[in-house]
Structures are given as C-alpha cells and as structure tokens.
Design an enzyme around this catalytic site. Structure first.
Site, PDB file in Angstrom:
ATOM      1  N   HIS A   1      11.564  74.649 -33.922  1.00  0.00           N
ATOM      2  CA  HIS A   1      12.915  74.280 -34.356  1.00  0.00           C
ATOM      3  C   HIS A   1      13.355  72.907 -33.844  1.00  0.00           C
ATOM      4  O   HIS A   1      14.547  72.603 -33.817  1.00  0.00           O
ATOM      5  CB  HIS A   1      13.919  75.378 -33.948  1.00  0.00           C
ATOM      6  CG  HIS A   1      13.739  76.658 -34.714  1.00  0.00           C
ATOM      7  ND1 HIS A   1      14.265  77.865 -34.321  1.00  0.00           N
ATOM      8  CD2 HIS A   1      13.094  76.895 -35.890  1.00  0.00           C
ATOM      9  CE1 HIS A   1      13.933  78.806 -35.208  1.00  0.00           C
ATOM     10  NE2 HIS A   1      13.217  78.239 -36.152  1.00  0.00           N
TER      11      HIS A   1
ATOM     12  N   CYS B   1      16.881  56.505 -43.236  1.00  0.00           N
ATOM     13  CA  CYS B   1      15.562  55.847 -43.200  1.00  0.00           C
ATOM     14  C   CYS B   1      14.573  56.571 -42.290  1.00  0.00           C
ATOM     15  O   CYS B   1      13.437  56.113 -42.123  1.00  0.00           O
ATOM     16  CB  CYS B   1      15.706  54.384 -42.787  1.00  0.00           C
ATOM     17  SG  CYS B   1      16.083  54.143 -41.051  1.00  0.00           S
TER      18      CYS B   1
HETATM   19  P1  OAD Z   1      18.577  85.196 -29.996  1.00  0.00           P
HETATM   20  O1  OAD Z   1      19.862  84.817 -29.356  1.00  0.00           O
HETATM   21  O2  OAD Z   1      18.608  85.731 -31.387  1.00  0.00           O
HETATM   22  O3  OAD Z   1      17.862  86.301 -29.105  1.00  0.00           O
HETATM   23  C1  OAD Z   1      17.745  86.183 -27.713  1.00  0.00           C
HETATM   24  C2  OAD Z   1      17.004  87.414 -27.199  1.00  0.00           C
HETATM   25  O4  OAD Z   1      16.784  87.231 -25.808  1.00  0.00           O
HETATM   26  C3  OAD Z   1      17.784  88.720 -27.352  1.00  0.00           C
HETATM   27  O5  OAD Z   1      16.918  89.688 -27.927  1.00  0.00           O
HETATM   28  C4  OAD Z   1      18.154  89.105 -25.905  1.00  0.00           C
HETATM   29  O6  OAD Z   1      18.153  90.501 -25.701  1.00  0.00           O
HETATM   30  C5  OAD Z   1      17.059  88.433 -25.118  1.00  0.00           C
HETATM   31  N1  OAD Z   1      17.385  88.037 -23.729  1.00  0.00           N
HETATM   32  C6  OAD Z   1      18.558  87.594 -23.229  1.00  0.00           C
HETATM   33  N2  OAD Z   1      18.449  87.248 -21.935  1.00  0.00           N
HETATM   34  C7  OAD Z   1      17.143  87.452 -21.591  1.00  0.00           C
HETATM   35  C8  OAD Z   1      16.387  87.273 -20.391  1.00  0.00           C
HETATM   36  N3  OAD Z   1      16.928  86.799 -19.269  1.00  0.00           N
HETATM   37  N4  OAD Z   1      15.076  87.589 -20.411  1.00  0.00           N
HETATM   38  C9  OAD Z   1      14.483  88.088 -21.554  1.00  0.00           C
HETATM   39  N5  OAD Z   1      15.154  88.268 -22.713  1.00  0.00           N
HETATM   40  C10 OAD Z   1      16.461  87.958 -22.746  1.00  0.00           C
HETATM   41  O7  OAD Z   1      17.608  83.922 -29.849  1.00  0.00           O
HETATM   42  P2  OAD Z   1      16.335  83.509 -30.709  1.00  0.00           P
HETATM   43  O8  OAD Z   1      15.515  84.720 -31.051  1.00  0.00           O
HETATM   44  O9  OAD Z   1      15.692  82.407 -30.008  1.00  0.00           O
HETATM   45  O10 OAD Z   1      17.664  78.748 -34.647  1.00  0.00           O
HETATM   46  O11 OAD Z   1      17.022  82.969 -32.022  1.00  0.00           O
HETATM   47  C11 OAD Z   1      16.231  82.440 -33.029  1.00  0.00           C
HETATM   48  C12 OAD Z   1      16.892  81.255 -33.679  1.00  0.00           C
HETATM   49  O12 OAD Z   1      18.216  81.587 -34.119  1.00  0.00           O
HETATM   50  C13 OAD Z   1      17.137  80.067 -32.758  1.00  0.00           C
HETATM   51  O13 OAD Z   1      16.000  79.264 -32.600  1.00  0.00           O
HETATM   52  C14 OAD Z   1      18.232  79.330 -33.454  1.00  0.00           C
HETATM   53  C15 OAD Z   1      19.121  80.491 -33.798  1.00  0.00           C
HETATM   54  O14 OAD Z   1      19.996  80.312 -34.829  1.00  0.00           O
HETATM   55  C16 OAD Z   1      17.959  77.500 -34.994  1.00  0.00           C
HETATM   56  O15 OAD Z   1      18.694  76.805 -34.349  1.00  0.00           O
HETATM   57  C17 OAD Z   1      17.266  77.071 -36.254  1.00  0.00           C
HETATM   58 ZN    ZN Z   2      18.361  54.214 -40.685  1.00  0.00          ZN
END
Ligand code: OAD
Ligand code: ZN
Length: 246
Positions: free
Chosen positions: A117, A128
């Site tokens: 991402h 550009c």
């Molecule tokens: P999420 O916020 O959807 O999920 C985070 C996960 O981490 C959840 O399942 C929590 O339970 C878990 N969690 C929280 N604290 C933790 C810890 N200390 N140790 C282990 N697990 C923990 O985040 P992503 O799956 O990364 O996209 O989200 C995916 C994408 O959605 C992101 O990359 C972003 C967002 O919109 C873009 O920006 C394109």
């Molecule tokens: Zn430019």
C-alpha cells in the site's frame, strides 16, 4: 507459552517464511489500526480521506491529514514485533509483505519488504509523476506543488479504488507461492487484493499462522491461530526458533 508440536515441526523443516502484516503490528508502537476498537475508520470516513476524488475535491485537508499521520509515524519506534521479524532473517529466507505505509519494518532493519500500500514518507506529483522525499517539499499549511510542472503532490500510498504497485504485488505473490510458513500478523485480512497473499500461500501448501489480539474471520482458515499481541508473541516464537537452531 506452549506451542503445538505440529507448529514446531513446521519451523524445523522451514526454509522460507513470509510475514504478511497489517496495522495491528504497529499498534504497540502507538499507531492506530483502521478497524476494531479505536479504529481510525470508526471515526473518519475513508471516502473523505483515502481516495483520489476526495484529494481533488479537498487537497489541503487530505494533505493535512497525511501530515498528521506522518508526525505520529515519525515519533513512533519499531516495537518488539518488528524487531523479532528482522531477527528471523538469521534462520530463514524471510520476506515481509506489509499493508502498512509506516516504514517501521524498514526502520527495524528488515531486508526484503514488499509494501503493498505504498509508503507515507514518499510523495509524487499527480501530473508528471516526479517523486519527492519529504525534505524536498516546502511544507506550508497547504498541499505542496511540483516545482517542475506545478501539479499537486500526493502521498505515495494506495487509496481506495486504486491499483496496487504491480511489480511489488507480483513479487509478494511469488514469495507467497514459495514459502513454507506464512505468518498473518495484526491484520483483519479483509482488504483485497492484498489479502490474497495468505490464500496464495495456503493454496501452494504453506502452513498458515495467524497472530492477532482477537479471533477474526480469518482464524478458522489458518492452520494455527495464536491470540495475543504481536510484540508479545513474535519474540516467543523467535525463542523457539533459537532453541531449534542452536
Ligand atoms: P485493520 O485495522 O483492519 O486490522 C488490524 C488488526 O490488528 C485487527 O484484526 C486487530 O484485532 C489486530 N490488532 C490490533 N492490535 C494488535 C496487536 N498489538 N497485535 C496483533 N494484532 C493486533 O488493519 P489492516 O488489516 O492493516 O488500506 O487494514 C488493511 C488496510 O485497510 C490498510 O492497509 C489500509 C486500510 O484501509 C489502505 O490504506 C489502502
Ligand atoms: Zn509535476
């Protein structure tokens, strides 16, 4: 923490490992996750901040939000989870496939990182396509403009509805096909196409291990689901690895 024998067997036999990580791995560094308790998308709307039309409608506001997130990321440090992952390189062919844009795996020293991402520290001109590091941009309260063509400069992150960087995604898919163990750490694994990565790994025969503070929809798909924080569990897995390889 007692791990099942099957998992320890898999570690003994493994040559190649991937870590598929999400916002949860950086939670213990003080960076909020997107979903779940205290998630950013509970309070803010992705369609107003993380999408190209929103940027065109209100570039200053979107830029300001990214500046705020950069500040949090800058002040954060890699935690025990990021550091343990880096240490795995001593024992296995290790690759990190991350959905995070915070560069904390990079700062922890991981060698091969596929940032699906993008990276919040990089920026480019929407006109550009010239790239700009933050120190090359004049920071005022407003969105910066390209010094070559006057176009708006945006963060090099993937917004909703945008393509993933294709070569990076392809390399991540290849390492998923080749890995023996795929750890799925701190991610809700609901955002596609990124979330295909652990599916690709499993179809190619890899052992899937989830590490999350709670059970997710993904848990039953994993071969093993470990409940606890990434900063707590990953160093414990690393201890087992050290016992096996000494
Ligand atoms: P999420 O916020 O959807 O999920 C985070 C996960 O981490 C959840 O399942 C929590 O339970 C878990 N969690 C929280 N604290 C933790 C810890 N200390 N140790 C282990 N697990 C923990 O985040 P992503 O799956 O990364 O996209 O989200 C995916 C994408 O959605 C992101 O990359 C972003 C967002 O919109 C873009 O920006 C394109
Ligand atoms: Zn430019």
């Amino acid at each position: 923490m007692i791990f099942p024998d099957k998992f320890l067997e898999k570690i003994k036999e493994a040559k190649s490992i991937i870590f598929f990580t999400g916002a949860g791995i950086s939670a213990e560094s003080g960076i909020s996750t997107f979903r779940g308790k205290d998630g950013i998308w509970n309070k803010l709307k992705p369609e107003e901040l993380a999408n190209f039309d929103a940027f065109l409608r209100n570039p200053d506001m979107v830029w300001e939000w990214y500046q705020y997130r950069r500040k949090i990321v800058n002040e954060a440090l890699p935690n025990a989870g990021h550091i343990a992952i880096k240490e795995f390189e001593k024992y296995f062919d290790t690759k990190v496939v991350t959905q995070n844009v915070d560069n904390l795996h990079g700062r922890a020293g991981s060698k091969t990182i596929y940032e699906l991402h993008g990276n919040i520290e990089r920026n480019y001109c929407i006109n550009c396509n010239s790239f700009f590091n933050l120190d090359e941009i004049e920071l005022t309260g407003e969105v910066p403009k390209c010094d070559k063509c006057g176009g708006l400069i945006r963060p090099d992150v993937v917004w909703f509805g945008e393509m993933l960087p294709q070569e990076t995604f392809m390399n991540a898919e290849i390492s998923a096909q080749r890995c023996d163990i795929c750890f799925v750490v701190g991610t809700s694994a609901v955002v596609y196409p990124a979330a295909y990565i652990p599916h690709t790994a499993k179809s190619a025969g890899a052992y899937l291990v989830e590490i999350n503070i709670e059970k997710t929809d993904f848990s039953s798909f994993a071969d093993l689901s470990l409940t606890g924080t990434a900063g707590e569990i990953l160093p414990k897995v690393l201890e087992e690895v050290k016992k096996i390889f000494i």
